[in-house]
Design a protein around this motif. Structure first.
Motif, short mmCIF file in Angstrom:
data_model
loop_
_atom_site.label_atom_id
_atom_site.label_comp_id
_atom_site.label_asym_id
_atom_site.label_seq_id
_atom_site.Cartn_x
_atom_site.Cartn_y
_atom_site.Cartn_z
N VAL A 115 -10.58 35.86 -53.57
CA VAL A 115 -10.12 34.95 -54.93
C VAL A 115 -9.67 33.89 -54.59
O VAL A 115 -9.04 33.20 -53.85
N LEU A 116 -10.17 33.02 -55.24
CA LEU A 116 -9.67 31.58 -55.85
C LEU A 116 -8.30 31.24 -55.74
O LEU A 116 -8.42 31.89 -57.02
N VAL A 117 -7.89 30.13 -55.86
CA VAL A 117 -6.61 30.64 -55.75
C VAL A 117 -6.45 29.36 -56.71
O VAL A 117 -6.54 28.93 -56.27
N PRO A 118 -5.52 28.98 -57.95
CA PRO A 118 -5.32 28.37 -59.09
C PRO A 118 -4.37 26.81 -57.97
O PRO A 118 -3.66 27.05 -57.16
N SER A 119 -4.83 25.66 -58.62
CA SER A 119 -4.60 24.66 -57.65
C SER A 119 -3.09 25.35 -58.25
O SER A 119 -1.97 24.03 -57.52
N TYR A 120 -2.47 25.42 -58.76
CA TYR A 120 -0.32 24.82 -59.72
C TYR A 120 0.07 26.47 -58.37
O TYR A 120 1.51 26.66 -58.15
N ARG A 121 -0.77 26.96 -57.90
CA ARG A 121 -0.62 28.14 -56.06
C ARG A 121 -0.55 27.69 -54.80
O ARG A 121 -1.28 28.51 -54.22
N LEU A 122 -0.15 26.62 -54.80
CA LEU A 122 -0.50 26.08 -53.40
C LEU A 122 0.68 26.46 -51.98
O LEU A 122 0.12 27.01 -51.14
N ASP A 123 1.27 27.58 -52.65
CA ASP A 123 2.10 28.58 -51.68
C ASP A 123 0.98 29.33 -51.97
O ASP A 123 1.59 30.25 -50.38
N VAL A 124 0.27 29.78 -51.40
CA VAL A 124 -0.46 31.16 -52.00
C VAL A 124 -1.34 30.87 -50.51
O VAL A 124 -2.63 29.89 -50.50
N ARG A 125 -1.49 31.51 -49.23
CA ARG A 125 -2.66 31.19 -48.61
C ARG A 125 -3.06 32.39 -48.28
O ARG A 125 -4.00 32.87 -47.40
N HIS A 126 -2.32 33.61 -47.85
CA HIS A 126 -2.79 34.84 -47.18
C HIS A 126 -3.09 36.05 -48.09
O HIS A 126 -2.31 35.54 -49.68
#
Lengths: 846, 349
Positions: free
Chosen positions: A478-489
């Motif tokens: 799952v590629l995290v969109p740039s606007y969701r820098l809080d998503v890491r785990h």
């Protein structure tokens, strides 16, 4: 954060969702809607009657026959005839004599409820038909104030020229404003578009990307060094991206009504078109922008082009910010500078000098990104609060910078007549790398406890702009969109899936696992038992503040003495007031203040507190989890006031004294199995009356002091003039002793044989403690003397100077036989011999 | 008059006289007059010698009959008089039973103690033990180990009292929440890699202006469960169970997404308003719901910091205020009454 529904509707269709349902679903998904404000519709503070308040068109303006400052306007309201209304509105007055006008306005008929435009504040009044200087007026064209849209009575409002005539005004200007309380550092939820994205995901509706695509519409491209300005980021750790877009030839003026209304509804005040556009785009996309007056930006050297350099401040460097304050910076704060010096605090606030003015022609538009932790450090240390600082402090997507810059440039072209340079500057040293998270759809089940089908999980993630690549059914990337820098785990993905799916759809289960090893919390159980006993003994429990006035410590010591504590005090670095600025090392200040406050309303108090005191013993050691602070438990009690309450027969109204407290304490010690083990000796303690203070120990360990408070201590605590008896004991020591005593306890023999009772009066030195005499009697009489109760004390001529007589009621009893006179005689002689020898006592003969 | 006739006359006389004896004294006088040693009936028996021998048995028998009858009548009369006299004594001893009793000083537990005990009992039923942690806490435990680094915006959620510490020393603070106890409980239990079910009560402190709605000191209670397969639905079920036991059966639960740095997912748990039942009122600000806890699944970073491998263990945590529930239940409008200790308030519980 306030979001007008009409604005939200630009990006996702919410028209057929009842506003309350929309609010509920957003609340459940983590965007709490605290309030819904209604504008115009039923339920609003000023509902606009749809039949009486409509859109209309002003066709011509003619003179009033009898008043120079008024005009008559001819209005098409959609009815069969035109209506003539009287008005003094300046902008219409200016059109006196003109026809073929086609101005769209808000039109209110007699009977409609409006605010009085000339009254202070908002005063409702009903519109009545009146004759104004001989001309009948049945309706009026309305101002913002009259409709409740603004708080100042300005000109009438003009609606967009494509507004249909004769429709209820609510259809054009009615709205709902959702007021959100967003928890957490989520920059992406601090804007209308971010909320629209969530709505689209929750309701499964398409999201319109129009506002993100301004660069395409403008044909904007970027280079690192544009023509208009030299760009440099000296410290990319603080500023990962800086874009600059030129808009030339703008004319500064008011922004259009629709934009003003949106800004107002979102809680911002319209200023001028340029400032309004930067604010509008910030509210729309969440990207703070800064418009510089290009003419004010200085080159590095004469003849070269203007320069913008983003760098760390020099320690001590200064600049006046927009709010007029002169700020001094340290070496970790990020400044925007031009060739001549600082022009702004990066991401926080612009400088006073480069602000856009009415005369500004060319705009250099900054859309940049700043490292959120440093923004927070800067705003905290400088104590600056700004919209930009607050947003950057919650982390803003660096990909947004150019998107938002282009969007604002587009609006400046449309609304301020500017021409946008087709090549913008973009320095982007901190572009984040794509962030993939390995994810397995089964994780949702194992964390959430509910099975959400993989396809639904994929739908949710995709709707939130995550891209999902299957490497297999159990193996997603799952590629995290740039606007969701809080998503890491992976659990961060699980949360997104769970909240959009809806926690209201989750079943309720209980933990289905082996219990941990079960343990008693012995100290707590003991503590609670202590509370119960003391309540049973007639004392009221209090829980006082752990933070006290440090001056209360010396107040606890009578003049010339000082208290000693087991460790250093713990003062606060920041406190609300001196009265709450240090952790207590004694329970007495809280107890005495409570006694004092209550004695203003009650004649008698009997209080106790069980709680912790705090003092420092060592340097903290985080690695070992050690605070270096001791927090032992104490028990404290205080009594003051008359012994008994008033009653219809005489009661004992003398003041509670040492023996009242000691009686309570003895009952308490009896509960703890310590009555026989407690040693009482005369105590010397700075808080107590020197002659009425006891020190109590058990097995040599100090438990604490008990006594009548020193009158000067009472005075220092502003207590009424009366005896106050109190104690503060080490509860840990007391409970340790009680636990040991409980362990060594055995049941005494209960005799079936008759006891023999007799009295024995002994004359001893007046200073001999009664307890010594009693213990000597019991010791000498072991095991047959089962009780020696002191029932009389006498001092006077019959026993001689410096002497006193103590009379004891003795009980003799044997577990094995009925005692006869000779047995008792022998015991009595033994007792007398011992007390004579040990204490110099003489038997007092009657 | 024969002796027989004389006997009957005395008998009649005695019976009549007995009727007239109204109290104990009269009764004793009657007894002496008729049945005493010199009583007329007694004297009659002695007259038996004057009779012819053949009449003596009949006379003797009759005398005995008369004596027995009179003794019985006397006993009955005595009982009646005794009862009448006791009745008179009791009647004259009547008191005003509405007068107040002799005052006995009464002690009271603090309202917070009562609430805490209620909550301890409920969670004890579900296998949670009480675990205590310090009030003066390390910055690392209150923030960093809970996934809240310095300057992190999440720190804004707590206004902190900082302890004066010498420069260069690790920083101390007054705990702003009971959550640091999670780390302490986990680190203690991690040595045996045990599952955990604990509740952590305690005083918390916030650097906030004191008003009727907010205090600088208040109580919180944290819950922590760590196991090998604990899920969010377990948390929801546990909260529902708690709400039913604490607020009464039939409670409804609402779970909202929220944010806490140390849980993921994070939720807030509401129950339908205890006052209006969900219809909307001033207490629930017309939402029909009251927040009872912030909660969530323990963040993997926090599990790791506590010594539990997130690949193997999961857990939930929740935190709730202690004053708010009783403020709602008893309609207490000012939180300052709790630790200001006005006895006129505390004695009502």
């Amino acid at each position: 954060m306030r979001v007008p529904l009409s604005w939200l509707n630009d990006y996702v269709d919410v028209k057929n969702i009842p506003v309350q349902e929309l609010a509920n679903r957003l609340t459940l998904a983590g965007m709490e809607v605290e309030a819904i404000e209604t504008i115009g519709y039923p339920g609003a503070e000023l509902p606009w009657d749809p039949k009486l308040i409509t859109t209309a068109e002003v066709l011509s303006v003619g003179p009033h026959p009898d008043a120079d400052r008024l005009v008559l306007v001819e209005v098409d309201y959609g009815g069969p005839e035109h209506e003539i209304a009287v008005t003094g509105a300046p902008s219409l007055y200016a059109l006196k004599g003109q026809s073929d006008l086609h101005l769209k306005v808000a039109f209110a008929w007699e009977g409609s409820l409006l605010y009085d435009g000339h009254a202070e504040g908002f005063v409702q009044r009903k519109l009545k038909a009146t004759k104004v200087r001989g001309v009948l007026s049945r309706a009026m064209v309305c101002s913002q104030k009259e409709l409740g849209l603004a708080d100042v009575h300005g000109d009438i409002i003009y609606l967009p020229s494509d507004t249909p005539v004769g429709v209820p005004l609510t259809e054009v200007l009615g709205d709902y404003v959702l007021d959100f309380e967003i928890k957490g550092p989520f920059g992406h939820l601090q804007c209308v578009y971010g909320i629209a994205r969530e709505v689209a995901a929750i309701f499964g509706r398409p999201l319109k990307r129009t506002p993100l695509e301004a660069a395409i519409r403008l044909g904007l491209t970027t280079v690192e060094q544009p023509e208009a300005v030299e760009l440099e980021i000296a410290d990319p750790d603080l500023c990962p991206r800086y874009t600059a877009t030129m808009i030339r030839g703008v004319s500064i003026g008011p922004s259009p009504l629709w934009m003003q209304l949106r800004l107002q509804r979102a809680g911002m005040r319209p200023i001028n078109n340029i400032v309004d556009i930067t604010n509008y785009v910030m509210l729309e996309l969440g990207q703070p922008l800064h418009a510089f007056d290009y003419a004010q930006i200085r080159p590095r050297s004469a003849g070269s082009k203007p320069a913008i350099i983003v760098r760390r401040a020099l320690p001590g460097e200064q600049m006046a910010t927009l709010d007029g304050e002169l700020r001094t910076f340290d070496g970790d704060m990020c400044l925007i500078t031009d060739g001549g010096g600082p022009v702004g605090v990066g991401g926080v606030m612009g400088g006073l000098d480069s602000e856009v003015k009415d005369t500004t022609r060319d705009i250099l538009l900054e859309a940049a990104n700043f490292f959120f932790l440093n923004i927070r450090r800067t705003t905290q240390l400088l104590k600056i609060s700004s919209e930009a600082g607050s947003r950057f402090g919650k982390r803003v997507d660096s990909e947004l910078a150019l998107i938002a810059g282009a969007r604002a440039a587009e609006l400046m072209r449309e609304l301020a007549g500017g021409v946008v340079d087709s090549i913008a500057g973009d320095r982007y040293p901190g572009k984040p790398a794509p962030f993939p998270v390995a994810y397995c759809p089964a994780m949702a089940d194992s964390i959430l406890g509910v099975i959400i089908p993989a396809e639904e999980q994929r739908r949710i993630l995709t709707a939130l702009e995550f891209s999902v690549r299957d490497n297999g059914p159990e193996d997603w990337e799952v590629l995290v969109p740039s606007y969701r820098l809080d998503v890491r785990h992976p659990v961060d993905l699980v949360e997104e899936i769970g909240r959009i799916y809806g926690y209201d759809r989750f079943p309720h289960t209980l933990i289905d696992e082996p219990l941990p090893p079960l343990r008693h919390n012995v100290p707590l159980e003991e503590e609670e038992r202590v509370r119960d006993w003391l309540v049973g003994l007639g004392l009221d429990e209090i829980i006082s503040y752990s933070l006290i006035d440090p001056a209360d410590e010396p107040r606890l010591a009578s003049p010339g003495t000082a208290l000693t504590f087991a460790g250093e005090a713990i003062p606060l670095r920041n406190s609300l007031s001196p009265e709450r600025s240090q952790m207590r090392r004694s329970l007495l200040p809280g107890l005495l203040r409570t006694a004092r406050n209550n004695l203003r309303f009650l004649e008698r108090v009997a209080l106790f507190e069980v709680g912790r005191v705090h003092y420092r013993l060592a340097t903290p050691n985080p690695a070992a989890g050690e605070t270096g602070v001791a927090e032992p438990r104490r028990v404290a009690m205080a009594l003051a006031g008359p012994r008994q309450g008033r009653w219809f027969e005489a009661t004992d109204r003398s003041a509670l004294d040492y023996f009242d407290l000691k009686g309570i304490v003895e009952a308490f010690l009896e509960r703890l199995a310590l009555l026989d083990k407690a040693q009482w000796e005369r105590g010397a303690h700075p808080s107590f009356h020197p002659g009425r203070c006891a020190r109590v120990t058990v097995e040599g360990r100090e438990i604490g002091y008990l006594g009548e408070l020193h009158p000067l201590v009472c005075e220092a605590f502003d207590l009424p003039v009366q005896p106050v008896v109190a104690l503060e004991w080490d509860l840990e020591a007391l409970l340790d002793a009680a636990r040991a005593a409980e362990g060594g306890k055995h049941v005494g023999m209960i005799s079936a044989y008759p006891p023999v009772h007799e009295d024995l009066a002994l004359i001893v030195d007046a200073g001999t403690p009664a307890l010594d005499v009693q213990r000597a009697i019991l010791q000498a009489g072991l095991p047959l003397v089962t009780r020696a109760l002191l029932f009389d004390i006498y001092q006077g001529p019959q026993v001689g100077e410096g002497k006193k007589s103590l009379a004891f009621a003795l009980t003799y009893q044997s577990p094995g036989k009925a005692l006869d006179e000779s047995d008792v005689e022998k015991l009595r002689m033994r007792i007398i011999k011992v007390v004579e020898k040990q204490l110099g006592a003489k038997v007092r003969r009657a | 008059m024969t002796l027989f006739e004389a006997l009957e006359q005395v008998y009649n006389e005695a019976q009549a006289a007995l009727e007239l004896a109204g109290d104990s004294a009269g009764l004793e006088a009657w007894y002496a007059a008729y049945l005493g040693r010199k009583g007329t009936v007694t004297l009659q028996t002695r007259a038996v010698g004057q009779l012819p021998k053949d009449e003596r048995p009949a006379f003797g028998q009759r005398v005995n009959e008369v004596k027995q009858a009179l003794e019985e009548a006397y006993a009955a009369r005595a009982e009646a008089i005794k009862q009448a006299e006791m009745l008179r004594t009791l009647e004259s001893g009547a008191i005003d039973i509405t007068l107040p009793g002799r005052p006995v000083p009464q002690g009271h537990l603090h309202l917070t103690t009562r609430t805490l005990r209620q909550i301890y009992d409920i969670f004890a039923m579900m296998g949670f033990e009480v675990f205590e942690a310090p009030d003066v806490e390390l910055e690392a435990y209150n923030f960093d180990l809970l996934n809240i680094p310095d300057y992190h915006p999440a720190r804004d959620m707590w206004d902190t009292f900082w302890v004066q510490t010498p420069p260069g020393e690790p920083r101390l603070l007054l705990r702003t929440h009971t959550s640091p106890g999670q780390i302490r409980a986990m680190r203690e239990r991690a040595t045996h890699q045990e599952p955990i079910r604990v509740i952590l009560p305690g005083k918390c402190y916030r650097y906030e202006q004191i008003t009727a709605r907010s205090e600088h000191q208040f109580y919180q209670l944290e819950g922590l469960a760590v196991g090998r397969g604990i899920t969010l639905t377990d948390l929801i079920g546990t909260m529902h169970q708690f709400a039913e036991l604490f607020y009464g059966t039939g409670r409804k639960i609402r779970v909202r997404s929220s944010y806490f740095p140390f849980t993921e997912p994070s939720v807030e748990v509401d129950t339908n308003c205890i006052l209006c039942g969900g219809g909307g009122c001033g207490v629930c600000k017309y939402t029909g719901w009251l927040e009872i806890a912030g909660a969530g699944m323990v963040h993997p970073v926090v599990l790791q910091n506590g010594g539990y491998d997130p690949a193997e263990w999961s857990g939930f945590a929740f935190g709730m205020g202690i004053e708010r529930p009783s403020m709602m239940k008893y309609d207490v409008s000012d939180i300052r009454l709790y630790y200001g200790n006005d006895l006129r308030f505390l004695r009502q519980f």
